[in-house]
Design an enzyme around this catalytic site. Structure first.
Site, mmCIF file in Angstrom:
data_model
loop_
_atom_site.group_PDB
_atom_site.id
_atom_site.type_symbol
_atom_site.label_atom_id
_atom_site.label_comp_id
_atom_site.label_asym_id
_atom_site.label_seq_id
_atom_site.Cartn_x
_atom_site.Cartn_y
_atom_site.Cartn_z
ATOM 1 N N ASP A 1 4.196 -8.220 0.894
ATOM 2 C CA ASP A 1 4.950 -7.049 0.432
ATOM 3 C C ASP A 1 6.371 -7.058 0.999
ATOM 4 O O ASP A 1 7.245 -6.352 0.495
ATOM 5 C CB ASP A 1 4.250 -5.771 0.936
ATOM 6 C CG ASP A 1 3.631 -4.942 -0.167
ATOM 7 O OD1 ASP A 1 4.032 -5.099 -1.329
ATOM 8 O OD2 ASP A 1 2.743 -4.134 0.153
ATOM 9 N N LYS B 1 -3.274 -4.996 -9.655
ATOM 10 C CA LYS B 1 -2.913 -6.136 -8.805
ATOM 11 C C LYS B 1 -4.056 -7.151 -8.798
ATOM 12 O O LYS B 1 -3.833 -8.360 -8.935
ATOM 13 C CB LYS B 1 -2.600 -5.657 -7.374
ATOM 14 C CG LYS B 1 -1.250 -4.966 -7.277
ATOM 15 C CD LYS B 1 -1.020 -4.259 -5.959
ATOM 16 C CE LYS B 1 0.291 -3.467 -6.026
ATOM 17 N NZ LYS B 1 0.565 -2.608 -4.886
ATOM 18 N N GLN C 1 -2.108 -0.833 0.583
ATOM 19 C CA GLN C 1 -1.528 0.071 -0.419
ATOM 20 C C GLN C 1 -1.044 1.353 0.260
ATOM 21 O O GLN C 1 -1.776 1.984 1.026
ATOM 22 C CB GLN C 1 -2.574 0.370 -1.507
ATOM 23 C CG GLN C 1 -2.052 1.161 -2.677
ATOM 24 C CD GLN C 1 -0.998 0.407 -3.512
ATOM 25 O OE1 GLN C 1 -0.998 -0.818 -3.574
ATOM 26 N NE2 GLN C 1 -0.100 1.138 -4.131
HETATM 27 N N1 GUN Z 1 2.854 1.936 -2.980
HETATM 28 C C1 GUN Z 1 3.759 2.046 -3.977
HETATM 29 N N2 GUN Z 1 4.361 0.866 -4.199
HETATM 30 C C2 GUN Z 1 3.831 -0.013 -3.321
HETATM 31 C C3 GUN Z 1 4.041 -1.397 -3.071
HETATM 32 O O1 GUN Z 1 4.863 -2.072 -3.684
HETATM 33 N N3 GUN Z 1 3.289 -1.931 -2.069
HETATM 34 C C4 GUN Z 1 2.399 -1.209 -1.360
HETATM 35 N N4 GUN Z 1 1.724 -1.811 -0.407
HETATM 36 N N5 GUN Z 1 2.181 0.076 -1.567
HETATM 37 C C5 GUN Z 1 2.890 0.668 -2.558
#
Ligand code: GUN
Length: 284
Positions: free
Chosen positions: A120, A53, A97
């Site tokens: 998100d 990311k 995350q």
């Molecule tokens: N863990 C797995 N996929 C995601 C996601 O798209 N966003 C976040 N914040 N955590 C994750």
């Protein structure tokens, strides 16, 4: 004949190109879009996701900041970090995350992120707005799937979409987004009896169940569009999706590969959401 491949890497790159242009325009107005990524603990998969990311942000000229916190952090301390990020003018998007360590209540953490920075799209306010069809940040993976369908010229209206999986992150919002585009939606999951009797009806089949090679030839109707959201490891530790690609290739009209299908779209839409959040801070 082989199924047509929906190339998420290519489509993602195309969208990232236009997001990069928006970044340039915002920078010219004195705003550099900024994403804060909060990583708690040492989960290796989470570390990889977070690194990807960050790299993707930097590749298109955005600012990204990684906040790494120890596994032992208390919920209150974590909430304090989020409140600080909510107040910062250089941070337009906040991503915590998941998963978080067991002693921390994920719902409380997500609900503390300012809705203006919830790139998100996981917070209750964002989810509610999405359900009502109001403008909000859409969760990145289902949003990315909608873009894949759109860019591949696949009509959604009037189609029967069957979702396998009911997670908050993918399955549930995926059905909503397809419904809003006038698909007829059926939700199924790992406890659905006689799953093939449902999935065989799908014009668009979304596999988001989190089990390696779970969807096989018996689940897929001739000519269906198959979208594989899974990222799993098979018994040989190879990356694979929820769909047994070799078994379904030739039955589906279109299919997304793993890797290179849905995966690149998730980060792409995160970038797009963050840039949208930054754009909202610029006076017209
Ligand atoms: N863990 C797995 N996929 C995601 C996601 O798209 N966003 C976040 N914040 N955590 C994750």
């Amino acid at each position: 004949m082989s199924s047509a491949i929906i190339n998420g890497k290519e489509i993602g790159q195309e969208i990232r190109g236009s997001v990069a242009k928006q970044v340039e325009e915002l920078k010219a107005k004195g705003v550099t879009p900024g994403l804060a990524v909060v990583l708690v603990g040492n989960n290796p998969a989470s570390k990889t996701y977070v690194t990807n990311k960050q790299k993707s942000c930097e590749a298109i000229g955005m600012y990204s900041e990684l906040i790494t916190l120890p596994e032992t952090i208390s919920e209150q301390q974590l909430l304090e970090h989020i409140r600080e990020l909510n107040e910062r003018n250089d941070i337009h998007g906040i991503l915590v995350q998941l998963p978080l360590p067991k002693h921390i209540n994920e719902d409380s953490v997500i609900a503390t992120i300012s809705p203006d920075k919830d790139v998100d799209g996981f917070a209750p306010i964002s989810v509610g707005k999405m359900m009502l069809g109001q403008e909000t940040y859409l969760p990145c993976t289902p949003y990315g799937v909608m873009k894949l369908l759109e860019h591949s010229g696949i009509e959604v209206a009037g189609k029967h979409a069957v979702i396998v999986g009911r997670s908050h992150i993918v399955g549930k919002p995926m059905g909503q987004l397809l419904l809003q585009k006038d698909a007829t939606v059926t939700y199924t999951h790992s406890k659905t009896p006689d799953l093939p009797s449902f999935t065989k009806q799908a014009d668009i089949l979304i596999a988001a169940v989190g089990r390696a090679n779970f969807i096989t030839a018996e689940h897929v109707k001739e000519g269906a569009v198959v979208i594989d959201v899974g990222i799993n490891r098979d018994e040989d530790n190879h990356l694979c999706g929820d769909v047994d690609f070799a078994a379904v290739d030739g039955i589906a009209s279109h299919i997304t590969p793993v890797p290179g299908g849905v995966g690149p779209m998730t980060i792409t839409m995160l970038l797009a959401n963050t840039v949208q959040a930054a754009a909202k801070t610029v006076q017209p």
